[in-house]
Design an enzyme around this catalytic site. Structure first.
Site, mmCIF file in Angstrom:
data_model
loop_
_atom_site.group_PDB
_atom_site.id
_atom_site.type_symbol
_atom_site.label_atom_id
_atom_site.label_comp_id
_atom_site.label_asym_id
_atom_site.label_seq_id
_atom_site.Cartn_x
_atom_site.Cartn_y
_atom_site.Cartn_z
ATOM 1 N N GLU A 41 0.850 -1.193 0.000
ATOM 2 C CA GLU A 41 0.000 0.000 0.000
ATOM 3 C C GLU A 41 0.886 1.243 0.000
ATOM 4 O O GLU A 41 1.778 1.381 0.840
ATOM 5 C CB GLU A 41 -0.916 -0.004 1.224
ATOM 6 C CG GLU A 41 -1.660 1.298 1.483
ATOM 7 C CD GLU A 41 -2.462 1.794 0.291
ATOM 8 O OE1 GLU A 41 -2.343 2.990 -0.034
ATOM 9 O OE2 GLU A 41 -3.190 0.985 -0.313
ATOM 10 N N GLY A 55 -21.742 0.921 -0.303
ATOM 11 C CA GLY A 55 -22.944 0.141 -0.055
ATOM 12 C C GLY A 55 -22.621 -1.330 -0.204
ATOM 13 O O GLY A 55 -21.945 -1.730 -1.153
ATOM 14 N N ARG A 114 -16.443 4.086 4.359
ATOM 15 C CA ARG A 114 -15.384 3.281 3.740
ATOM 16 C C ARG A 114 -14.203 3.093 4.686
ATOM 17 O O ARG A 114 -13.556 2.037 4.690
ATOM 18 C CB ARG A 114 -14.907 3.949 2.444
ATOM 19 C CG ARG A 114 -13.886 3.145 1.655
ATOM 20 C CD ARG A 114 -13.608 3.808 0.312
ATOM 21 N NE ARG A 114 -12.661 3.039 -0.482
ATOM 22 C CZ ARG A 114 -11.341 3.161 -0.399
ATOM 23 N NH1 ARG A 114 -10.825 4.044 0.455
ATOM 24 N NH2 ARG A 114 -10.543 2.424 -1.159
ATOM 25 N N TYR A 222 -33.975 13.620 -7.827
ATOM 26 C CA TYR A 222 -33.507 13.756 -9.203
ATOM 27 C C TYR A 222 -33.840 15.124 -9.779
ATOM 28 O O TYR A 222 -34.863 15.716 -9.467
ATOM 29 C CB TYR A 222 -34.156 12.698 -10.097
ATOM 30 C CG TYR A 222 -34.014 11.278 -9.632
ATOM 31 C CD1 TYR A 222 -32.888 10.861 -8.921
ATOM 32 C CD2 TYR A 222 -34.998 10.323 -9.902
ATOM 33 C CE1 TYR A 222 -32.757 9.556 -8.502
ATOM 34 C CE2 TYR A 222 -34.872 9.009 -9.488
ATOM 35 C CZ TYR A 222 -33.747 8.631 -8.787
ATOM 36 O OH TYR A 222 -33.615 7.333 -8.380
ATOM 37 N N ASP A 314 -11.585 -1.281 -9.436
ATOM 38 C CA ASP A 314 -11.611 -0.019 -10.184
ATOM 39 C C ASP A 314 -10.471 0.120 -11.184
ATOM 40 O O ASP A 314 -10.547 0.953 -12.088
ATOM 41 C CB ASP A 314 -11.565 1.169 -9.215
ATOM 42 C CG ASP A 314 -12.885 1.392 -8.496
ATOM 43 O OD1 ASP A 314 -13.866 0.693 -8.823
ATOM 44 O OD2 ASP A 314 -12.931 2.257 -7.600
ATOM 45 N N ALA A 327 -18.076 -1.433 -5.320
ATOM 46 C CA ALA A 327 -17.337 -2.272 -4.377
ATOM 47 C C ALA A 327 -17.772 -3.726 -4.474
ATOM 48 O O ALA A 327 -16.944 -4.639 -4.411
ATOM 49 C CB ALA A 327 -17.537 -1.752 -2.954
#
Length: 476
Positions: A41, A55, A114, A222, A314, A327
């Site tokens: 990392e 989510g 997250r 929206y 990603d 995710a």
């Protein structure tokens, strides 16, 4: 005593670049299979606070449950049980689709910070010495029968496979392309090198409790070129994002970057935009704990691997947050790759780490995952444009079809989730609901044809609308 201490460790060695949700989940999967691995990392810490949230839908929840992690996440937040949708003309409707999803699958839809997900993945990981921070990758080299990763501090790490779980700005993807260009010019197409584009930007935020936004509910508001979506978590904490259409389309890496002041300016511009009857964007901003703004790349590569390098999450497919599957799709990638590596690790040392065996494995990984990931990407792309009323057709679908298509939307959601990939060598959790058994294999068309199916639903509604107006005109 852990499995790793009582069984001989596989000779196969995997280098995971990126301590992301995808990277750490893959590490958990490999630990369960007793496959040697490390995680590199580049940041100084695994779980920084960046104002983002994820989510977890049933397809991701099942994988986390197989790894013994899901209850940790579930305890952090109440499940989403109701969705509320708001349109610019003031029309609203509510749906209990999230509650039905939970009843059908045994897992609710939950939204979590997250940072907390990364923190839990790290804290529950059994071999913390395998996770190395401050390890920025500089280059990848093929060396004899393996591959080597060199970091900024001069360290070199050898293995049989390098996995790029390092996100949209993937160094491993860049190195894969460089090596392919050097050794097999033309293998990486110009289409792949321009696959990621940006048409939207997004402010992600986490805010303190607001009295009129009850925990366990979810709002979609929206408008033209804009949408605001909120999830209301533990103690009323609000996870939200404001997504806006940009003036022009750009191609990665020549895409815009945004600062904290850009986020403030955008939220100020839409300060009076109503999220609900009582709450505006200004309320979310005034009560924010964290917020950040980013460009939203969209795209999926046609080539996911080269030689001993492979991409997941990603780094290979990027989507907007509108359908909450970014995710979860990465978790499915990790589960499939780990399952194939587990099979490979059971071969003899020479056979299991040969270039031929690795290429065969990576071809199978891409062929297993590509169409499902592509379909999810396409649905997310359509969802972003539906939510922002990008054209007349999507405006009509959103306003006059979606509110009345509950059973159809539910069934398509169930079919997509039920055909998700999981970790093949780990047992299924006992809490699985009945929907998992309704479809036997990953579906190839559930998501990709969404716009066509929506149009099929739309036409009768439009004819009815026009007929009603004609009758009204005649009666006058």
């Amino acid at each position: 005593m852990s499995q790793a201490t009582v069984e001989e460790k596989s000779k196969l060695r995997v280098i995971i670049v990126g301590g992301s949700v995808a990277g750490l989940t893959l590490a958990h999967c490999l630990a369960k299979a007793n496959i040697d691995h490390i995680v590199l990392e580049k940041r100084a810490e695994i779980s920084p606070q960046e104002g983002a949230f994820i989510g977890i839908w049933p397809n991701g929840a099942r994988i986390f449950d197989q790894l013994g992690l899901y209850e940790d996440f579930e305890s952090l937040t109440p499940p989403v049980h109701r969705m509320n949708v708001r349109f610019p003309d003031g029309f609203t409707f509510s749906s209990y689709l999230p509650r039905t999803i939970q009843e059908r699958f045994g897992y609710p839809i939950i939204s979590i910070d997250r940072q907390k997900v990364l923190e839990t993945l790290y804290e529950r990981y059994p071999h913390k010495s395998n996770v190395l921070v401050n390890k920025k990758v500089m280059n990848v080299r093929f060396s004899g029968k393996g591959v080597s990763v060199v970091t900024e501090d001069g360290s070199a790490y050898d293995g049989d496979l390098v996995v790029g779980a390092d996100g949209i700005h993937s160094r491993i993807r860049s190195e894969m392309w460089r090596l392919a260009d050097e050794n097999h010019p033309g293998l990486i197409t110009s289409q792949d090198k321009q696959a990621f584009t940006v048409e939207y930007a997004c402010v992600f935020g986490i805010s303190e409790q607001l009295p009129s936004l009850p925990a366990g509910e979810h709002i979609n508001s929206y408008s033209n070129g804009l949408c605001v979506i909120t999830f209301h978590g533990e103690k009323g904490r609000i996870f939200w994002f404001l997504l806006v259409k940009l003036p022009e389309k750009t191609t990665y890496p020549n895409t815009p970057r945004f600062s904290a002041s850009d986020a403030a300016s955008l939220c100020n511009k839409f300060a009076r935009f109503r999220v609900s009857e009582d709450i505006c964007v200004s309320d979310l901003w005034m009560h924010k704990l964290f917020a950040s703004m980013t460009a939203l790349e969209e795209g999926i590569l046609e080539r996911w691997h080269y030689d001993r390098i492979v991409l997941l999450g990603d780094s290979v497919h990027k989507m907007t947050p509108n359908i909450g599957q970014g995710a979860n799709t990465a978790l499915e990638d990790a589960s499939v790759l780990a399952s194939l590596l587990n099979n490979l690790s059971k071969l003899s040392t020479e056979d299991g780490t040969s270039a031929y065996a690795m290429t065969k494995l990576l071809n199978e990984y891409q062929s297993t995952r590509y169409e499902r990931a592509k379909n999810t990407h396409d649905k997310s792309r359509f969802g972003a444009r539906l939510h922002t009323r990008d054209d007349m057709i999507k405006t009509l679908i959103g306003r006059y079809v979606f509110p009345y298509a509950g059973p159809r939307v539910l069934e398509r959601s169930v079919k997509s989730l039920a055909t998700a990939h999981s970790v093949e060598y780990l047992p299924f959790p006992k809490r699985l609901g009945p929907a998992w058994g309704e479809y036997s294999s990953p579906n190839k068309s559930t998501l990709g044809s969404t716009p066509i199916h929506m149009l099929t639903l739309l036409l009768p509604c439009l004819f009815y609308f026009m007929y009603s107006k004609l009758n009204l005109f005649v009666s006058l």
